[in-house]
Each structure stands twice: as structure tokens, then as C-alpha cells.
Scaffold this motif. Structure first.
Motif, short mmCIF file in Angstrom:
data_model
loop_
_atom_site.label_atom_id
_atom_site.label_comp_id
_atom_site.label_asym_id
_atom_site.label_seq_id
_atom_site.Cartn_x
_atom_site.Cartn_y
_atom_site.Cartn_z
N ASP A 148 -7.14 9.29 12.97
CA ASP A 148 -6.71 9.55 11.59
C ASP A 148 -5.58 8.62 11.17
O ASP A 148 -5.47 8.24 9.99
N ALA A 149 -4.73 8.25 12.13
CA ALA A 149 -3.64 7.32 11.82
C ALA A 149 -4.19 5.96 11.40
O ALA A 149 -3.74 5.36 10.43
N ILE A 150 -5.17 5.48 12.14
CA ILE A 150 -5.80 4.20 11.81
C ILE A 150 -6.51 4.28 10.46
O ILE A 150 -6.40 3.38 9.62
N TYR A 151 -7.20 5.38 10.23
CA TYR A 151 -7.89 5.57 8.95
C TYR A 151 -6.88 5.60 7.79
O TYR A 151 -7.12 5.00 6.73
N ARG A 152 -5.76 6.27 8.02
CA ARG A 152 -4.72 6.33 6.99
C ARG A 152 -4.21 4.95 6.63
O ARG A 152 -4.04 4.61 5.45
N ILE A 153 -3.99 4.13 7.62
CA ILE A 153 -3.49 2.78 7.37
C ILE A 153 -4.52 1.95 6.62
O ILE A 153 -4.18 1.20 5.70
N ARG A 154 -5.77 2.09 6.98
CA ARG A 154 -6.81 1.26 6.38
C ARG A 154 -7.18 1.69 4.96
O ARG A 154 -7.74 0.90 4.20
N THR A 155 -6.89 2.93 4.60
CA THR A 155 -7.29 3.41 3.28
C THR A 155 -6.11 3.79 2.37
O THR A 155 -6.30 3.95 1.17
N VAL A 156 -4.92 3.94 2.95
CA VAL A 156 -3.75 4.34 2.15
C VAL A 156 -2.63 3.32 2.28
O VAL A 156 -2.32 2.60 1.33
N ALA A 157 -2.03 3.24 3.45
CA ALA A 157 -0.84 2.40 3.64
C ALA A 157 -1.14 0.92 3.39
O ALA A 157 -0.38 0.24 2.68
N GLY A 158 -2.22 0.43 3.97
CA GLY A 158 -2.55 -0.98 3.82
C GLY A 158 -2.80 -1.39 2.37
O GLY A 158 -2.14 -2.29 1.85
N PRO A 159 -3.76 -0.74 1.71
CA PRO A 159 -4.05 -1.11 0.32
C PRO A 159 -2.86 -0.95 -0.62
O PRO A 159 -2.63 -1.81 -1.49
N LEU A 160 -2.09 0.12 -0.46
CA LEU A 160 -0.95 0.34 -1.36
C LEU A 160 0.16 -0.69 -1.10
O LEU A 160 0.76 -1.22 -2.05
N ASN A 161 0.43 -0.98 0.15
CA ASN A 161 1.45 -1.99 0.45
C ASN A 161 1.01 -3.37 -0.02
O ASN A 161 1.84 -4.16 -0.49
N ALA A 162 -0.27 -3.68 0.10
CA ALA A 162 -0.76 -4.98 -0.37
C ALA A 162 -0.54 -5.13 -1.87
O ALA A 162 -0.23 -6.23 -2.35
N ARG A 163 -0.64 -4.04 -2.60
CA ARG A 163 -0.47 -4.11 -4.04
C ARG A 163 0.99 -4.28 -4.46
O ARG A 163 1.28 -4.56 -5.62
N ARG A 164 1.90 -4.14 -3.51
CA ARG A 164 3.31 -4.37 -3.81
C ARG A 164 3.62 -5.85 -3.97
O ARG A 164 4.64 -6.21 -4.55
N PHE A 165 2.74 -6.71 -3.44
CA PHE A 165 3.03 -8.14 -3.40
C PHE A 165 2.05 -8.91 -4.29
O PHE A 165 0.87 -9.03 -3.97
N PRO A 166 2.52 -9.43 -5.41
CA PRO A 166 1.65 -10.12 -6.37
C PRO A 166 0.90 -11.29 -5.76
O PRO A 166 -0.22 -11.60 -6.19
N GLU A 167 1.50 -11.96 -4.78
CA GLU A 167 0.88 -13.16 -4.21
C GLU A 167 -0.27 -12.85 -3.27
O GLU A 167 -1.06 -13.74 -2.93
N MET A 168 -0.41 -11.60 -2.83
CA MET A 168 -1.47 -11.25 -1.89
C MET A 168 -2.81 -11.14 -2.59
O MET A 168 -2.90 -10.72 -3.74
N ASN A 169 -3.87 -11.49 -1.84
CA ASN A 169 -5.21 -11.45 -2.43
C ASN A 169 -6.21 -10.90 -1.40
O ASN A 169 -7.32 -11.41 -1.26
N THR A 170 -5.79 -9.87 -0.70
CA THR A 170 -6.63 -9.31 0.37
C THR A 170 -7.71 -8.38 -0.17
O THR A 170 -7.62 -7.88 -1.29
N HIS A 171 -8.71 -8.12 0.66
CA HIS A 171 -9.81 -7.22 0.31
C HIS A 171 -9.28 -5.83 -0.04
O HIS A 171 -9.70 -5.22 -1.03
N CYS A 172 -8.35 -5.33 0.77
CA CYS A 172 -7.85 -3.96 0.55
C CYS A 172 -7.12 -3.83 -0.77
O CYS A 172 -7.15 -2.77 -1.41
#
Length: 214
Positions: A148-172
Motif C-alpha cells: 500500500d505504501a508503494i501504491y500510495r507513492i505511485r498514485t498520490v505522493a508522486g503525481p502531486l509532488n511532480a505537479r509542484r514543479f513547473p519544469e517537470m514533464n513526467t507521466h504521473c
């Protein structure tokens, strides 16, 4: 009535998680609110320490960075250095900080911490940096098990943190879930599990009965 029931339930659940963490030799505290969390965190940071941190929305939300400046601590603030010097400065934090403050990407009910970094600077500090590590984590970071920890990172923490950075262009960032990318700007390059605190009580955890960070 609703708020009181939530507060009571969170305290009960927090106590369960706290005991699991203590069995793994973490030093653990439970606070009901972010205001209490700030007060507790400050008590865990000796006044003479040089203090550093990685990227953490949680420590900003409780006002910890502002409080350190207000109280006159010596801080290593990576956001105060030019972009071209940031990587070298973060290496200095690993080597020079006496206290390192951070949150966690996930905490399991049986007391393990999971971290994921793009550069690995935060993980390096936790694994073999400062002698005093202070972790502040809302109960929203607590999950049932490592899957569940890995799932949380891949669907919550990762995507939300990626959106904090305008320069990022990742899939998530664009889909809300991990795409197993191999991009240069991936924020999930290094994964680290803290299974046990060694030396004992080096890592101090403040659990907060509120939703904080991602």
C-alpha cells in the motif's frame, strides 16, 4: 461532534502506529494538531545545531522553517542558493547538518518508513547524514503495508509532488498515476526503506492527527 470523533479515532490509531514504530527503536510522539507538532518538533532540535532539510511540504505547513529562522537557528536553506549551486549545497547538508528535518512518503502500520527521491539527497541524509533526524508526518501518510505504501507513492505522493514543479514533464504529472517512466526528471529514482532505527532513537517521529503534505 464529528470533529471530536475524528480526533478520538486518530489518537487511537496514532497510538497503534506509535507502538509499532517504538518496537523498531524510533523515538515517537503523537500530536493532535499541526500547532502541537510545531511545538514538539522544536523541542527535538537542540538550539546549537546546524539544521538542514529536503523538500517537504509538511514542514512548511506546520511553520517549522519560519520558526527556525524566528528563533535564530543556524539553517542550511537550499531554497536560498542559486539553482546552479543547489546540488553541491545539498551535498553539504548531508555532511554538515547536525539535525535534518523531513517528512515521509509513507509509514506502514507495522512501523516501516518508505522514502522515494529524484536526486537521493534526502535519503542520503536519513541513511547516513545528521546524527539527529526529525520526521513530521500526518496520519494521511500511514498505510496498511509496504504494498500500500508503494501504491500510495505511485498514485498520490508522486503525481502531486511532480505537479509542484513547473519544469517537470513526467507521466504521473499528466495522468495522476505512475507510468514507470525513465525520464531525466523522474522523481522516483531512488527508493529507501527504514526498517529499524540504528542507532536507537536517532530518528525521531512526530505523528500528527491531521492531513499534512502529500
Amino acid at each position: 461532534m464529528k470533529d471530536q470523533l475524528i480526533r478520538e479515532r486518530n489518537a487511537l490509531y496514532g497510538n497503534v502506529v506509535m507502538r509499532a514504530l517504538q518496537r523498531r527503536d524510533f523515538e515517537v510522539y503523537y500530536t493532535h494538531t499541526k500547532e502541537e507538532a510545531l511545538e514538539q518538533a522544536m523541542e527535538l532540535i537542540p538550539k546549537g545545531d546546524v539544521v538542514g532539510w529536503g523538500g517537504s511540504l509538511t514542514i512548511q505547513e506546520i511553520g517549522l522553517i519560519d520558526k527556525l529562522y524566528e528563533e535564530g537557528y543556524t539553517v542550511m536553506d537550499r531554497d536560498k542558493v542559486p539553482a546552479e549551486e543547489k546540488r553541491k549545497f545539498m551535498k553539504r547538508i548531508v555532511a554538515e547538518a547536525d539535525t535534518f528535518i523531513t517528512s515521509a512518503n509513507a509509514i506502514t502500520e507495522d512501523g516501516q518508513l518508505l522514502y522515494v527521491d529524484g536526486n537521493g539527497n534526502r535519503i542520503a541524509s536519513i541513511a547516513y547524514g545528521a546524527d539527529n533526524i526529525v520526521v513530521i508526518a500526518g496520519l494521511n501518510k500511514v498505510v496498511r503495508n509496504m504494498d500500500d505504501a508503494i501504491y500510495r507513492i505511485r498514485t498520490v505522493a508522486g503525481p502531486l509532488n511532480a505537479r509542484r514543479f513547473p519544469e517537470m514533464n513526467t507521466h504521473c504529472k499528466h495522468t495522476g498515476k505512475c507510468g514507470e517512466c525513465f525520464r531525466y526528471d523522474c522523481i522516483c529514482n531512488t527508493w529507501y526503506v527504514v526498517n529499524h532505527c540504528n542507532p536507537k532513537k536517532r530518528i525521531k517521529i512526530v505523528l500528527v492527527g491531521e492531513e499534512l503534505g502529500f
